[in-house]
Each structure stands twice: as structure tokens, then as C-alpha cells.
Design a protein around this motif. Structure first.
Motif, PDB file in Angstrom:
ATOM      1  N   ALA A  94      -4.754   0.983  -7.304  1.00  0.00           N
ATOM      2  CA  ALA A  94      -5.275   2.294  -6.954  1.00  0.00           C
ATOM      3  C   ALA A  94      -6.015   3.279  -7.939  1.00  0.00           C
ATOM      4  N   SER A  95      -5.484   2.815  -9.338  1.00  0.00           N
ATOM      5  CA  SER A  95      -6.125   3.553 -10.203  1.00  0.00           C
ATOM      6  C   SER A  95      -7.482   2.770 -10.762  1.00  0.00           C
ATOM      7  N   ASN A 108       0.927  -1.121   0.015  1.00  0.00           N
ATOM      8  CA  ASN A 108      -0.019   0.041  -0.160  1.00  0.00           C
ATOM      9  C   ASN A 108       0.867   1.394   0.045  1.00  0.00           C
ATOM     10  N   LYS A 117      -9.828   4.117  -8.241  1.00  0.00           N
ATOM     11  CA  LYS A 117     -10.399   5.514  -8.735  1.00  0.00           C
ATOM     12  C   LYS A 117     -11.351   5.564 -10.004  1.00  0.00           C
ATOM     13  N   SER A 140      -0.761   9.627  -4.232  1.00  0.00           N
ATOM     14  CA  SER A 140      -1.097  11.093  -3.839  1.00  0.00           C
ATOM     15  C   SER A 140      -0.194  12.073  -3.520  1.00  0.00           C
ATOM     16  N   LYS A 185       1.098   2.386  -3.351  1.00  0.00           N
ATOM     17  CA  LYS A 185      -0.155   2.991  -3.790  1.00  0.00           C
ATOM     18  C   LYS A 185      -0.300   4.537  -3.361  1.00  0.00           C
ATOM     19  N   SER A 186       0.440   4.754  -2.295  1.00  0.00           N
ATOM     20  CA  SER A 186       0.099   6.132  -1.540  1.00  0.00           C
ATOM     21  C   SER A 186       1.110   7.088  -2.342  1.00  0.00           C
ATOM     22  N   ASN A 198      -4.636  -7.603  -1.795  1.00  0.00           N
ATOM     23  CA  ASN A 198      -4.878  -7.092  -3.056  1.00  0.00           C
ATOM     24  C   ASN A 198      -5.871  -7.595  -3.937  1.00  0.00           C
TER      25      ASN A 198
END
Length: 541
Positions: free
Chosen positions: A337-338, A31, A341, A38, A34-35, A402
């Protein structure tokens, strides 16, 4: 043939080791990787840092820049951010060359043996992932040793030695050779590995190594350039910036900085031994990319404008898929993550469809009804594309956690698609109402507004809970769904009472019952999304 087989086999082990090491590091990062998304703010210094970090993990600047093209194409990154990440990726890729030059290849079998033992006998998932990375690390050095041993006999061939020396006398030929090798193997780390294998056997002087290194830096841009074919204009510009960055940097170093670069690397590691030349090449690789980034960094805006001049036109993504791109599958945690979104984006498109349908019914607005029908087709197409992307993502080497998230997203996008279907049903009922000039009592309209307001808010809350993993809000949605179930039964009974008392038209009564039935089903799907959020929170804990 023996030399050829040794080089091919060694290169294969090198690339395989890099892949295994990268996979292990990505799993261990989880994760945290993934951050990174941001962190990609308008801060260009942060973009450079992120580019370097990603490349250290995926072990390939080519892979990073291909992902950057994917990010830009998916609208997850603007062009200025992309330039920063590309600059950082060029710095990050030099770490591999630095590690390779340290003489630890003789320890490779021991590293592999210990890492495999840990991988076999531990049950700790994080330890297992790091062990996998070390297995790849050991295999990478084993590949370097294979290549070095295979290249050693070439030192006896005068013609081969003269060819390599000529690259120093004719730098353009050296640049061309480095470019050709990198295009062939599609990895700057691998082509740098070949160059270091040559230097480790004393086959190439630093005067020849530098032009080849410059060619490698240009050749690594081709992968991203090829990956931009079929992408949008902004993604093509990102690939073009990568080419310009490395090409301009090479020209600057050849014309102005080759002397200072040579002085710096021979000061750090003096001598002409095979080991000294290897270290000099690795240091030149690092210095080139750091200095090139420092020189080019103030001109990011200029590079962006130049790329826009070369590839003009404004991008208009419109509705539909925005955030997923197959290039991003190179790093599954970021791809997930995409996908998340994109799921939220799909949910909001379905919300627009629902709002249009309700407005079309209450205001007898034909345009809103037509808008709902159009948006529903978009939602269906998004569901198909996103489901196909999730299938590909589930087939990558992702962690158990995941994989469970991916499985949950399959259910969520199905719930969202069903919300779109019910919005379409509501639009059809609104169309029937307009076409047949149906009227409803003021009481019936008040009841519908009450129920539709609750349902719409429950659905919006479910998407908000999904975005922020808010367990409290998810629980609120589940409780609201219970209230809506009770309300649906109450309104159904009330309306049947009005029909019996002949207080409304039977044809209008049927439409009323169909509307509250569709609204109740939308609430069910909102509750499903909320419960998936609660299950995810429990799994994380």
C-alpha cells in the motif's frame, strides 16, 4: 549443556512458530490489512484499536512499533496517531501470553499434523493461508513445551531458585533481568514466553514474576529505539514516546498500583500452583497494558510535546521519496500500500515536471525550464529508490495477487519515469527556442496548446484511475490516446504543408515536430498506466 540446548531449541521453535503464524495471518488478511492504513485518522481511539489489531496479526509489539517508526518516517502517520498505535500494540501483544497459558501444548503435534494435512491437500488459497497460521500456532506451543521441559531440572538447583526468589525481594534486579532478556531476544512475546515457561515449572513465584514482567515491558521499547536510528526527527520522537509510555507506566505500577495489581490477579486466579502463577502473570501482563493505556490516553498530547522537547526541530521531507520505508516491509500488504502511494506521488512529481516544461515553452519562462530540469533529477532518483524497494518487497512472502501487483508497479514507475524524460526533452526544446529567438505562427501555437492540453489531461486521468482503480476513467484515457495519435498525424501533415508553403521558419518547424512527437509518447505512457489499471481490475474480478 542439555538444559541450554533445550532452552535455545525451544526458543527457536517458539520464534519460528510465531513467524509462521504471523505470515499466515497476514496472507489471510490480505487487502483487509492494507485498509488499516485508511483507518488511521485523527481519531485516537481508532489508532489504539488499529495498533491492537496489527499486533495480534504480526504477533509482536516490537514489530508493530518498528513499523510505526517506518510509517512516521514515511509520512503516512503523524505523531499523535503513532502514540495511539503504540498504546494499542502493547494491548495486542498480551493476547499471545493469554493463549500460551492455556494447557494445550499436548495437542500441538495434533494441531500441526491436521494443519499440514489441510495445507497439503487443499487448493483453496485462503484455507491454505489459515492452515499455515495453525502450523505456526502448533510449532509455537511445541517450542513452549521444549523450553518447559528444559527448565524443569533447574528446580533442583537451590541457587537458581534463590536467584529467582530474590527478584521479588529486590524488584530492581527483576526489572533489570526482564529488560536484559527482552533486549537479547528482541521480542517481548518471546521473553514473556520464557517467563511463562519458568512459571509453568513452578520455578518462579508471582512476587518475582511481576518485576520481570515490568522489565520486559521496558525492554520491548529498545527495538523501536534502535530502528529509529537514521530516521527523521518525527520517527525518533515516536520511538521516544514508546519508551516514555512503558517507562512511566512501570513507575506508576511499582509506586502506586503494584498492590492493587497483585490483588486483582490473585482474585481472578487464586493459588500458588504453577498453572495459577502462569495465569496470574498473563493476566498481570494484560491488566498492566490496558490500565496503562487508560491512564496515559488523556495525556497523548503531553507525551507528544515532551518528545518534541527532547528531540526538537521541524521535519521537511521536501521532494523525493515520502511514503516507503524498509521497516514497513515487516508487513508486506501494508508495504505494498505504501509502494502504491509512493508510485502516485512519483506520478504527480512527473506531472509537475511536465506542466513546468509546457509553461516554460509557451511563456518563454527560463525559471520554469530550470525547474523542469531539477524535478527530472528528482523523478529519476525516485524511480531508482522505488524500484529497489519493490525488489525487496517481491522477495518477501507475499500472495500471488500482491506479487502480480508489484510486477505491474515496476512497469508503471518506468512509464512515469519516461514521462519525466519527455518533459525534460520538452524543456530542452523550449530552451533552444529561447536561445535562438524562434517564433511560431499563431496557428502552430493553437495546435500545440490543443494537443498538450489533451495529453496533460490524459496523464492526470491515468493517475486518478490508478489511485481509485477506476476502469471507466482508464478506458477514457485509452480512447483519448487514440485521438492524440490521430491528432499528431494531422498536425504533422498540417505543419509540413505550412513549411512547403513557406508560412513558417524551417528551424521552428523542426522544433514543432519534435514537440508533438514527445507529446504523443507521453500519451502512450499514460495509456500504458491506464491499461495496467484495467488489467488489475480484471485480475481482481
Amino acid at each position: 549443556m542439555e538444559i541450554f540446548f533445550g532452552i535455545v531449541g525451544g526458543l527457536g521453535l517458539f520464534l519460528y512458530g510465531m513467524t509462521i503464524m504471523s505470515t499466515g495471518l497476514q496472507k489471510a488478511a490480505g487487502n483487509k490489512l492494507k485498509s488499516i492504513i485508511s483507518m488511521l485518522t485523527s481519531n485516537r481511539f481508532m489508532a489504539v484499536t488499529v495498533g491492537a489489531i496489527i499486533t495480534m496479526i504480526v504477533q509482536s509489539s516490537s514489530a508493530t512499533t518498528v513499523m510505526v517508526v517506518g510509517f512516521v518516517n514515511a509520512g503516512m502517520m503523524n505523531l499523535a496517531q503513532a502514540v495511539g498505535v503504540i498504546m494499542g500494540s502493547n494491548i495486542g501483544t498480551t493476547i499471545t501470553a493469554q493463549i500460551i497459558t492455556f494447557k494445550i501444548d499436548k495437542y500441538a503435534p495434533l494441531i500441526i499434523g491436521l494443519a499440514v494435512a489441510v495445507w497439503l491437500f487443499t487448493n483453496n488459497r485462503k484455507v491454505k493461508q489459515f492452515a499455515e497460521a495453525f502450523i505456526g500456532f502448533g510449532i509455537l506451543f511445541l517450542g513452549m513445551k521444549f523450553m518447559g521441559d528444559a527448565l524443569k531440572p533447574l528446580g533442583e538447583y537451590e541457587g537458581f531458585r534463590n536467584l529467582l526468589v530474590s527478584f521479588g525481594q529486590h524488584p530492581f534486579l527483576g526489572i533489570l533481568a526482564g529488560f536484559a532478556i527482552t533486549v537479547a531476544v528482541q521480542s517481548s512475546s518471546a521473553s514473556t514466553g520464557i517467563l511463562l515457561a519458568l512459571s509453568s515449572q513452578g520455578l518462579i513465584p508471582i512476587s518475582s514474576g511481576l518485576p520481570i514482567l515490568f522489565g520486559i515491558n521496558i525492554g520491548t521499547t529498545i527495538t523501536a529505539l534502535l530502528s529509529s536510528i537514521g530516521a527523521n526527527g518525527t520517527a525518533k520522537r515516536a520511538a521516544a514516546v514508546h519508551v516514555m509510555f512503558n517507562l512511566f507506566g512501570t513507575i506508576i505500577f511499582i509506586v502506586f498500583l503494584q498492590g492493587p495489581l497483585y490483588w486483582a490477579i490473585t482474585m481472578i486466579d487464586p493459588g500458588t500452583t504453577a498453572y495459577a502463577v502462569s495465569r496470574q502473570i498473563a493476566n498481570a501482563h494484560t491488566i498492566f497494558n490496558i490500565v496503562n493505556t487508560i491512564i496515559m490516553f488523556p495525556f497523548i498530547g503531553l507525551l507528544v510535546r515532551l518528545a518534541t522537547k527532547i528531540i526538537p526541530g521541524e521535519e521537511d521531507k521536501g521532494e523525493g521519496i515520502k511514503y516507503i520505508d524498509e521497516r514497513i516491509l515487516e508487513t508486506p500488504p501494508i508495504a505494498l500500500a505504501s509502494a502504491m502511494k509512493e508510485t502516485l506521488h512519483m506520478g504527480n512529481v512527473a506531472r509537475e515536471s511536465l506542466e513546468s516544461a509546457l509553461e516554460g515553452f509557451y511563456n518563454k519562462d527560463q525559471k520554469k525550464i530550470d525547474e523542469t530540469m531539477r524535478i527530472e533529477k528528482v523523478v529519476n532518483e525516485m524511480e531508482r529508490e522505488l524500484a529497489a524497494y519493490l525488489v525487496k518487497l517481491s522477495n518477501t512472502d507475499i500472495s500471488v495477487e500482491n506479487r502480480e501487483t508489484v510486477d505491474g508497479l515496476f512497469n508503471t514507475i518506468n512509464d512515469i519515469e519516461r514521462v519525466g524524460d519527455h518533459a525534460e526533452n520538452l524543456a530542452e526544446l523550449a530552451q533552444f527556442t529561447i536561445d535562438n529567438h524562434l517564433v511560431f505562427s499563431e496557428t502552430a501555437m493553437d495546435e500545440l496548446r490543443q494537443m498538450s492540453g489533451l495529453v496533460l489531461q490524459a496523464y492526470i486521468d491515468s493517475l486518478t484511475a490508478l489511485k481509485s482503480l477506476d476502469g471507466g476513467l482508464a478506458m477514457k484515457v485509452v480512447k483519448t490516446e487514440g485521438r492524440i495519435d490521430y491528432l499528431e498525424k494531422t498536425l504533422r501533415a498540417n505543419h509540413i504543408g505550412r513549411l512547403s508553403a513557406q508560412q513558417c521558419i524551417p528551424s521552428s518547424g523542426i522544433i514543432f515536430l519534435d514537440i508533438i512527437s514527445n507529446l504523443e509518447r507521453i500519451a502512450d505512457h499514460a495509456s500504458n498506466i491506464a491499461m495496467a489499471v484495467m488489467d488489475k481490475i480484471k485480475a481482481v474480478k
